[in-house]
Design a protein around this motif. Structure first.
Motif, PDB file in Angstrom:
ATOM      1  N   ARG A 105       0.790  -1.311  -0.072  1.00 51.32           N
ATOM      2  CA  ARG A 105       0.368  -0.267  -0.416  1.00 51.32           C
ATOM      3  C   ARG A 105       1.227   1.487  -0.197  1.00 51.32           C
ATOM      4  O   ARG A 105       0.605   2.241  -0.612  1.00 51.32           O
ATOM      5  N   ILE A 106       2.428   1.117   0.576  1.00 52.09           N
ATOM      6  CA  ILE A 106       3.066   2.243   0.797  1.00 52.09           C
ATOM      7  C   ILE A 106       3.166   2.788  -0.683  1.00 52.09           C
ATOM      8  O   ILE A 106       3.112   3.817  -1.568  1.00 52.09           O
ATOM      9  N   ALA A 107       3.840   1.611  -1.191  1.00 57.57           N
ATOM     10  CA  ALA A 107       4.244   1.413  -3.172  1.00 57.57           C
ATOM     11  C   ALA A 107       3.344   2.032  -3.888  1.00 57.57           C
ATOM     12  O   ALA A 107       3.316   2.626  -4.791  1.00 57.57           O
ATOM     13  N   GLU A 108       2.433   1.406  -3.727  1.00 54.09           N
ATOM     14  CA  GLU A 108       1.052   2.371  -4.528  1.00 54.09           C
ATOM     15  C   GLU A 108       1.308   3.481  -4.331  1.00 54.09           C
ATOM     16  O   GLU A 108       0.072   4.125  -4.627  1.00 54.09           O
ATOM     17  N   GLY A 109       0.859   4.045  -2.679  1.00 57.19           N
ATOM     18  CA  GLY A 109       0.993   5.463  -3.054  1.00 57.19           C
ATOM     19  C   GLY A 109       1.685   6.260  -3.212  1.00 57.19           C
ATOM     20  O   GLY A 109       1.884   7.867  -3.388  1.00 57.19           O
ATOM     21  N   TYR A 110       3.062   5.867  -3.433  1.00 54.91           N
ATOM     22  CA  TYR A 110       4.600   6.558  -3.479  1.00 54.91           C
ATOM     23  C   TYR A 110       4.258   6.619  -5.605  1.00 54.91           C
ATOM     24  O   TYR A 110       4.989   6.368  -6.089  1.00 54.91           O
TER      25      TYR A 110
END
Length: 238
Positions: free
Chosen positions: A13-18
């Motif tokens: 989810r962090i990668a998606e938000g980056y």
């Protein structure tokens, strides 16, 4: 000491938000427990999110049961390691000399050393905060430091996990002193070294803290455990 295999989904989810906007302005580094470094280093491929360790031993190998060498961290695909953290200093009796040896170990393994310095509440109340941090920096940071191989993180110990933060003026003063010390010792390299602030950084205060002069980023604790809050802090730069 947070994170199990199920936490990999939160990393996703962090990668998606980056997103592209953040990638243009902000570098992200996640420092998971050693048990997850190899897994996340693979998952992070192509995301431009770096992976780092939380500590290392000063020696490359040996009979040090339970410890992890800088070379082992690098072998997972990680690129950095946090050293001299206040919890290591307080809970494990780490000295400036021990932190310095670990920084040298990180460099030996090709890792960026994220060196932490910071004062306790008693030291601040006694008006010794600046001297304490100057001493830690001088004793923990070896010669040979460059803007490419070291990051300095200022963590007021009394603010970690307490919800308390220094005033903006306090942060500016400390980061200004750190910059002065680095420039005096390393010249242009010192001017280019990243200075992170780490002390109860949250989405609610990130916008103000991350725009203080000489604050080049944040060492995020509890707020990094959830993608929503971690990405919200990064978005303070947009």
């Amino acid at each position: 000491m947070h994170g199990v295999k199920a936490s990999v989904a939160e990393f996703g989810r962090i990668a998606e938000g980056y997103d592209a906007g953040l990638k243009a302005k902000v570098d992200l580094l996640i420092c998971p427990p050693a048990t997850l470094m190899s897994t996340l280093a693979v998952v992070a491929l192509g995301t431009r999110i770096g992976i780092g360790g939380q500590d290392c031993h000063a020696k490359p190998s040996g009979a040090y049961t339970g410890d992890i060498a800088a070379e082992m961290i690098a072998d997972t695909g990680a690129t950095a390691v946090i050293l001299g953290h206040s919890e290591r200093r307080a809970d494990h009796g780490e000295t400036d000399a021990m932190a310095r040896a670990k920084v040298l170990a990180a460099w030996r393994a090709g890792l960026v050393a994220i060196l932490c310095v910071g004062e306790t509440h008693a030291e601040r109340d006694e008006f010794r905060a600046l001297d304490v941090v100057r001493t830690q920096l001088a004793g923990s940071l070896p010669d040979g430091a460059t803007a490419a191989n070291v990051v300095i993180a200022y963590e007021p110990v009394w603010a970690i996990g307490t919800g308390r933060t220094p005033t903006i003026d306090d942060i500016a003063e400390m980061h200004g002193v750190l910059r002065e010390e680095l420039i005096a010792r390393f010249g242009d390299e010192g001017a280019g070294m990243r200075l992170l602030y780490g002390g109860s950084v949250k989405p609610e205060n990130a916008g103000e803290i991350l725009h203080v002069p000489n604050v080049d980023g944040a060492l995020v604790g509890g707020a990094s455990l959830k993608a929503e809050s971690f990405i919200a802090i990064a978005r303070a730069y947009l």
